[in-house]
Design an enzyme around this catalytic site. Sequence first.
Site, short mmCIF file in Angstrom:
data_model
loop_
_atom_site.label_atom_id
_atom_site.label_comp_id
_atom_site.label_asym_id
_atom_site.label_seq_id
_atom_site.Cartn_x
_atom_site.Cartn_y
_atom_site.Cartn_z
CD GLU A 268 45.70 -21.30 132.76
OE1 GLU A 268 45.70 -20.91 133.94
OE2 GLU A 268 44.65 -21.52 132.12
CG HIS A 292 42.26 -15.94 128.30
ND1 HIS A 292 41.92 -14.79 128.98
CD2 HIS A 292 42.38 -16.91 129.24
CE1 HIS A 292 41.85 -15.06 130.28
NE2 HIS A 292 42.12 -16.34 130.46
CG HIS A 296 46.66 -18.06 131.44
ND1 HIS A 296 46.71 -17.44 132.68
CD2 HIS A 296 45.34 -18.25 131.17
CE1 HIS A 296 45.47 -17.27 133.13
NE2 HIS A 296 44.63 -17.74 132.23
CD GLU A 315 42.35 -16.60 134.54
OE1 GLU A 315 42.34 -16.00 133.45
OE2 GLU A 315 42.62 -17.81 134.66
CG ASP A 372 36.60 -24.75 140.78
OD1 ASP A 372 37.77 -24.36 140.61
OD2 ASP A 372 36.16 -25.80 140.28
#
Length: 602
Positions: A268, A292, A296, A315, A372
């Site tokens: 994004e 999606h 963002h 998210e 991550d």
Amino acid sequence: MSSATSSFISDPHSYGRPAEVSVHHLDLDLLIDFDTRTLAGTATWQLSNHAGATELLLDTRDLSIDEVLLNGPAGTPTSFTLGPADPVLGQCLRIRLQPDTAAVTIRYRTLPGAAALQWLAPEQTAGRRQPFLFTQSQAILARTWLPCQDSPGVRFTYEARAQVPAPLLALMSAENPQERTATGEYHFRMSQPIPAYLMALAVGDLEFHPLSARTGVYAEAVTLPGAADEFSDLEKMVTAAEDLYGPYRWERYDLLVLPPSFPFGGMENPRLTFVTPTILAGDRSLTSLVAHELAHSWSGNLVTNATWNDFWLNEGFTVYFERRIMEELYGRTYADMLQVLGHTALLHTLDELGHTSPDTHLHLNLAGRDPDEGLNEIAYEKGNYLLRTLEHFVGREALDTFIKEYFARHSFRSMDTASFVLYLRQELLDQHPGLEEQLQLDAWIQGPGLPAVAPPVSASRFTAVTEALRQWQDGTPAAALDTTSWSSHEWVHFLQGLPPGLTTAQLTELDTTFGFTHSGNSEILAAWFPHTIAAGYEPAQAALHQFMTRVGRRKFLVPLYRALLAVPGGADQARRIYAEARGNYHAVATSTFDALLGKPAE
């Protein structure tokens, strides 16, 4: 919460101390060298010294620092040191300041293996004529191509100049050119403050196609016509999003279709979403990914998680928003399918992590780990499920009012979980006595698994799919099943519903009837191949090999490598494929696969 003030949340993934000295504007000069696969940069940071500090701490990883100057490129050299290297955090760059220092200039070079940068040879691109470069800065990889305060809680504006080989076009997460220059020099400006993970750069043999006055798509020439058709509803998406939760605050919304090695579905980056070509299905059936990334622009880019422990605030809101956009455009029954598929993915993740694992809490503790590790369906789907449960209790109108006001009040700021819970109580929960106990808010945020209060999900269009599965398993030939009106989502649900242990004969019948192995739809292929791997279905081997060596999207590849590791002889096949494909994968993906498969010998 933090804004452009000294009220910053401590971030375990950054060396920076923005409560003492924070950056607020960047001037960046970049020379992009494809021959050496390096960037040579000059970064000038404008500073806000909140505490009279005498040093500035920045995040770096695998950067060569040539010189640091105080008060601009023509300023005075100052001393600096690089701290010991941490495998996750990189090195702390300590710069000596004067209490009145207003800016620092850093001259630096990246290394050829900088983790954010993927350098592609011409043959790895769609056009196969020119090389390509793109960045992936999220979560903490901006520091591999820019010395910065690499925390989502620190925001800055920027201007940049990039020099690239003249045949190529350069783009950033900023105001972008739509045509190439004869000199290869490009200028960029981002006037809205963003965190470092939203810094982005792409250089390639790119062309632009406008879709509306404020939307368009960039891609290589061979990809552009199909991409323009696939994304023709982009303006409708932006309008639907604005109707839901307020004005779009970034002027333009463009897409850049990257080569297949991009490790994610999308990223994004403000004003310029990066997307994978694996969503170019030819029937616009996978464009929920674009919804999606567009969402963002509010949740994530406008209001940002303060640290990566708060990732669900980015998210979870975005998944909820994405499905509301898809419902506005394509109807409730369509959005319900996305919800069921997301719920299936969430249950799979819970099974993988363990339903009692602290990593299934919405609020995470990722200190000492690569952030991550929190990039999974817990943040996305459990976060979304909390908002759906809120909608269930208070009604859609009340929740929409809350969310719209939340975005408006906290625009261009960051939000941590504790502050969000306080805001939620004040603005919504306290107006409904007993709601917080009904909702089991703490169980969602600080507890594992899925709270029992979560409402069930269903999709009426999947009822026919379930019936078709039953009929086929009861002996009805595949060719006799009524599938003519199915979307890719129904096909994925069908493939996910197939029983384990299918025989070669059964797979042959399905493949002959429906052509799964040669589908042009990446979601269908990713759902089909685990069955072919488990059965050793030879007719799919070549397509599987091509998919795994060409596509770099981690969402697809991790299950396929794991499926290969689970069958006799599959480990050798997985390592052969990986040895061949690794050079086509981004570092975000290879870090995962090196741990799973072992790094191939050079």
